[in-house]
Scaffold this motif. Structure first.
Motif, PDB file in Angstrom:
ATOM      1  N   GLY A 166       0.772  -1.158  -0.003  1.00  0.00           N
ATOM      2  CA  GLY A 166       0.156   0.036   0.046  1.00  0.00           C
ATOM      3  C   GLY A 166       1.085   1.235   0.045  1.00  0.00           C
ATOM      4  N   ARG A 167       1.990   1.286  -0.003  1.00  0.00           N
ATOM      5  CA  ARG A 167       2.898   2.174  -0.020  1.00  0.00           C
ATOM      6  C   ARG A 167       2.906   2.975  -1.326  1.00  0.00           C
ATOM      7  N   TYR A 168       3.078   2.066  -2.504  1.00  0.00           N
ATOM      8  CA  TYR A 168       2.764   2.511  -3.861  1.00  0.00           C
ATOM      9  C   TYR A 168       1.196   2.157  -4.346  1.00  0.00           C
ATOM     10  N   ILE A 169       0.476   3.183  -4.787  1.00  0.00           N
ATOM     11  CA  ILE A 169      -0.752   2.838  -5.284  1.00  0.00           C
ATOM     12  C   ILE A 169      -1.043   2.918  -6.677  1.00  0.00           C
ATOM     13  N   GLU A 170      -1.262   2.035  -7.390  1.00  0.00           N
ATOM     14  CA  GLU A 170      -1.368   2.194  -9.069  1.00  0.00           C
ATOM     15  C   GLU A 170      -2.659   3.299  -9.348  1.00  0.00           C
ATOM     16  N   LEU A 171      -2.256   4.193 -10.081  1.00  0.00           N
ATOM     17  CA  LEU A 171      -3.578   5.178 -10.648  1.00  0.00           C
ATOM     18  C   LEU A 171      -3.902   4.892 -12.075  1.00  0.00           C
ATOM     19  N   GLY A 172      -3.156   4.347 -12.854  1.00  0.00           N
ATOM     20  CA  GLY A 172      -3.540   3.903 -14.124  1.00  0.00           C
ATOM     21  C   GLY A 172      -2.608   3.209 -15.120  1.00  0.00           C
ATOM     22  N   ASN A 173      -3.055   2.450 -16.249  1.00  0.00           N
ATOM     23  CA  ASN A 173      -2.225   1.727 -16.915  1.00  0.00           C
ATOM     24  C   ASN A 173      -2.570   1.893 -18.438  1.00  0.00           C
ATOM     25  N   SER A 174      -1.474   2.311 -19.341  1.00  0.00           N
ATOM     26  CA  SER A 174      -1.479   2.427 -20.817  1.00  0.00           C
ATOM     27  C   SER A 174      -1.143   1.276 -21.355  1.00  0.00           C
ATOM     28  N   VAL A 175      -1.804   0.580 -22.117  1.00  0.00           N
ATOM     29  CA  VAL A 175      -1.319  -0.455 -22.928  1.00  0.00           C
ATOM     30  C   VAL A 175      -1.236  -0.136 -24.255  1.00  0.00           C
ATOM     31  N   PHE A 176      -0.223  -0.563 -24.734  1.00  0.00           N
ATOM     32  CA  PHE A 176       0.457  -0.260 -26.121  1.00  0.00           C
ATOM     33  C   PHE A 176       0.304  -1.534 -27.000  1.00  0.00           C
ATOM     34  N   MET A 177      -0.795  -1.771 -27.853  1.00  0.00           N
ATOM     35  CA  MET A 177      -1.039  -3.045 -28.456  1.00  0.00           C
ATOM     36  C   MET A 177      -0.170  -2.676 -29.689  1.00  0.00           C
ATOM     37  N   GLN A 178       1.062  -3.503 -29.791  1.00  0.00           N
ATOM     38  CA  GLN A 178       1.689  -3.249 -31.113  1.00  0.00           C
ATOM     39  C   GLN A 178       2.264  -4.534 -31.697  1.00  0.00           C
ATOM     40  N   TYR A 179       1.835  -5.801 -31.141  1.00  0.00           N
ATOM     41  CA  TYR A 179       2.734  -7.057 -31.547  1.00  0.00           C
ATOM     42  C   TYR A 179       1.489  -8.150 -31.887  1.00  0.00           C
ATOM     43  N   ALA A 180       1.785  -8.892 -32.933  1.00  0.00           N
ATOM     44  CA  ALA A 180       0.746 -10.178 -33.105  1.00  0.00           C
ATOM     45  C   ALA A 180       1.419 -11.203 -32.856  1.00  0.00           C
ATOM     46  N   ARG A 181       0.986 -12.336 -32.389  1.00  0.00           N
ATOM     47  CA  ARG A 181       1.597 -13.530 -32.288  1.00  0.00           C
ATOM     48  C   ARG A 181       1.503 -14.337 -33.944  1.00  0.00           C
ATOM     49  N   THR A 182       2.746 -14.806 -34.222  1.00  0.00           N
ATOM     50  CA  THR A 182       3.063 -15.417 -35.450  1.00  0.00           C
ATOM     51  C   THR A 182       3.368 -16.757 -35.205  1.00  0.00           C
ATOM     52  N   GLU A 183       3.304 -17.469 -36.494  1.00  0.00           N
ATOM     53  CA  GLU A 183       3.702 -18.896 -36.302  1.00  0.00           C
ATOM     54  C   GLU A 183       5.171 -19.176 -35.903  1.00  0.00           C
ATOM     55  N   ASP A 184       6.209 -17.956 -36.113  1.00  0.00           N
ATOM     56  CA  ASP A 184       7.680 -18.019 -35.927  1.00  0.00           C
ATOM     57  C   ASP A 184       8.012 -16.982 -34.466  1.00  0.00           C
ATOM     58  N   GLY A 185       6.741 -16.193 -33.949  1.00  0.00           N
ATOM     59  CA  GLY A 185       7.073 -15.698 -32.745  1.00  0.00           C
ATOM     60  C   GLY A 185       6.277 -14.496 -32.710  1.00  0.00           C
ATOM     61  N   PHE A 186       6.656 -13.166 -32.913  1.00  0.00           N
ATOM     62  CA  PHE A 186       5.819 -12.005 -32.717  1.00  0.00           C
ATOM     63  C   PHE A 186       6.249 -10.931 -33.841  1.00  0.00           C
ATOM     64  N   ALA A 187       5.429 -10.384 -34.285  1.00  0.00           N
ATOM     65  CA  ALA A 187       5.720  -9.476 -35.739  1.00  0.00           C
ATOM     66  C   ALA A 187       4.805  -8.091 -35.083  1.00  0.00           C
ATOM     67  N   ALA A 188       5.504  -6.968 -35.635  1.00  0.00           N
ATOM     68  CA  ALA A 188       4.883  -5.589 -35.294  1.00  0.00           C
ATOM     69  C   ALA A 188       3.591  -5.428 -36.079  1.00  0.00           C
ATOM     70  N   LEU A 189       2.419  -5.136 -35.582  1.00  0.00           N
ATOM     71  CA  LEU A 189       1.049  -4.720 -35.990  1.00  0.00           C
ATOM     72  C   LEU A 189       1.308  -3.383 -36.877  1.00  0.00           C
ATOM     73  N   PRO A 190       0.626  -3.623 -38.031  1.00  0.00           N
ATOM     74  CA  PRO A 190       0.418  -2.397 -38.797  1.00  0.00           C
ATOM     75  C   PRO A 190      -0.238  -1.365 -38.149  1.00  0.00           C
ATOM     76  N   ARG A 191      -1.305  -1.885 -37.476  1.00  0.00           N
ATOM     77  CA  ARG A 191      -2.240  -0.512 -36.803  1.00  0.00           C
ATOM     78  C   ARG A 191      -2.003  -0.799 -35.455  1.00  0.00           C
ATOM     79  N   ARG A 192      -1.283   0.222 -34.873  1.00  0.00           N
ATOM     80  CA  ARG A 192      -1.147   0.055 -33.064  1.00  0.00           C
ATOM     81  C   ARG A 192      -2.179   0.790 -32.331  1.00  0.00           C
ATOM     82  N   ASN A 193      -2.493   0.342 -31.440  1.00  0.00           N
ATOM     83  CA  ASN A 193      -3.710   0.801 -30.555  1.00  0.00           C
ATOM     84  C   ASN A 193      -2.993   1.324 -29.319  1.00  0.00           C
ATOM     85  N   VAL A 194      -3.784   2.198 -28.574  1.00  0.00           N
ATOM     86  CA  VAL A 194      -3.547   2.606 -27.244  1.00  0.00           C
ATOM     87  C   VAL A 194      -4.823   2.209 -26.412  1.00  0.00           C
TER      88      VAL A 194
END
Length: 465
Positions: free
Chosen positions: A228-256
């Motif tokens: 309780g000494r640190y309390i989370e106020l908010g979280n920004s998710v940066f959706m920028q990757y997609a799972r592929t057969e070989d691992g991960f690749a950059a998404l052409p359309r990135r979201n926040v």
């Protein structure tokens, strides 16, 4: 600023930056049988985060009431609630980190007026196994913001919360974690199916220096410590990757996808680590103090549970949920009955919901007009449930106390449920709070009794037909 002013300022802040305000979603998700309630602002937007075009454009904002009952047993501390409002803003293929992070910083420091020297953040440490790099881009943006405010921004790699407790962050402004700072629907990168999007996230915490670290949560404190000494106020998710057969690749359309707790930000504006001091909860506490002649300082846990649970119950009822023994109705019943149980601890042995519910409704009358419109129906539904439960509360508690000399089994918990209307989780909580031993197999034993009852019911129905 109080919570209502912060909500209004937030929506204005992002509207001025081209975001379209969208209406809140019903707490019960539409056409989604996988979850009971909307537990975040992004749930209604998931199709658009996954690629669909939103009719209101690529920049959106809202304040979404949410219910998360997985935190129900944590309610009673200074920051956990089952019901809360989540402020949100989204970019659907539009802006990204270089806009989102400075905007949130500006809102917290310039609009709300929080002390920048007490803001701490986390970023993604990377995932070498899956070939996902460390999110140094977000960290660099944060470092520049801190530097502009004259604040040193040391960085520390912690990896896991457990290691954070072992070594601590020791005042480092930016801490890197692994899985804790990765977002995807599957929970972990390695569990994501091919084609699934995900990405790093950056969480913002507010430091309360007067709160002493509790070593029960690790030898040292860090941003993600639960003391309780640190309390989370908010979280920004940066959706920028997609799972592929070989691992991960950059998404052409990135979201926040940003989500932040309104009550926690409001508490920070008061310089209080206690969210129940915020203006969306304290009036309920004051009503309880007046009704019971008890003090919040001496009956803190009970008042927190009652205030939180009844606020959640009101919104569930506003959104059409009614007490029952199934799904959403069962959760509403559990919230109401758990609130009544804790009110009993405060000395309230008569019906009291009709005195508390109007105070809750008044808090949301302007922001959510439907609360005022459905006020009478909500009171009627909740008061009916209260009266039904109070008839058996004392007898049920006496029966539980009689079991204190033995191990309580799931069979006996079923009797309390079937005869006295005690939600089984409430019986288990009550037993443990009174040092009554409960079988490790209580859930399986209880479920077996429930199946037997259903089979008898089906057989009786067939005979009747």
């Amino acid at each position: 600023m109080d919570a209502r002013a912060i909500r209004s300022a937030y929506l204005q802040f992002y509207s001025a930056r081209g975001h379209h305000p969208i209406e809140r979603a019903n707490l019960v998700p539409r056409n989604d049988p996988t979850t009971l309630f909307n537990g975040s602002g992004m749930q209604q937007l998931l199709p658009y985060l996954l690629g669909a075009e939103h009719p209101d454009g690529t920049r959106l904002t809202d304040s979404q009431p949410c219910v998360r009952v997985q935190d129900i047993e944590e309610v009673g501390d200074n920051r956990h609630t089952t019901f809360f409002e989540m402020l949100g803003n989204w970019s659907l293929g539009d802006y990204f980190k270089s806009e989102q992070i400075p905007w949130f910083w500006e809102f917290l420091t310039d609009v709300v007026g929080l002390d920048p020297a007490r803001i701490y953040v986390t970023c993604f440490a990377g995932d070498e196994q899956n070939g996902i790099p460390k999110d140094t881009e977000s960290a660099d943006i944060w470092a520049s913001l801190f530097a502009a405010a004259g604040i040193d921004a040391d960085q520390v790699d912690l990896g896991t919360e457990r290691r954070g407790g072992e070594v601590g962050s020791h005042g480092a402004r930016i801490a890197f974690y692994g899985g804790k700072n990765w977002w995807c629907r599957a929970g972990a990168a390695e569990a994501m199916p091919v084609g699934e999007p995900g990405g790093p996230d950056s969480e913002v915490f507010y430091l309360y220096p007067d709160v002493q670290h509790d070593t029960a949560y690790g030898q040292y404190c860090h941003q993600n410590c639960d003391c309780g000494r640190y309390i989370e106020l908010g979280n920004s998710v940066f959706m920028q990757y997609a799972r592929t057969e070989d691992g991960f690749a950059a998404l052409p359309r990135r979201n926040v996808d940003y989500g932040g707790g309104l009550e926690r930000i409001a508490a920070a504006a008061l310089n209080s680590p206690d969210v129940f001091r915020s203006s969306l909860l304290w009036p309920i506490v004051e009503q309880l103090q007046s009704l019971t002649s008890k003090s919040y300082d001496t009956h803190t846990t009970a008042m927190r549970v009652v205030a939180d649970h009844l606020r959640g119950a009101v919104f569930l009822a506003v959104d059409g949920v009614r007490p029952s023994n199934k799904e959403q109705g069962y959760v509403l019943r559990r919230l109401v009955r758990r609130a009544i149980r804790y009110a009993f601890e405060l000395g309230v042995e008569e019906n009291f919901l009709q005195k508390i519910v109007p105070a809750i409704a008044d808090l949301y009358r302007d922001a959510y007009p439907e609360v005022a419109e459905r006020h009478d129906d909500v009171i009627a539904a909740l008061v009916k449930e209260e009266r039904a439960f109070r008839q058996t509360l004392r007898r049920g508690l006496r029966e539980l106390v009689r079991m204190s000399d033995r191990l309580v089994t799931g069979d006996e918990l079923f009797v309390l449920y079937d005869t006295y209307g005690f939600p089984v989780e409430l019986s288990v909580e009550e037993a443990r709070s009174n040092a009554i031993s409960v079988s490790d197999q209580w859930r399986a034993e209880f479920d077996a009794k429930m199946r037997e009852q259903r089979e008898r019911s089906r057989a009786a129905n067939k005979m009747h037909l």
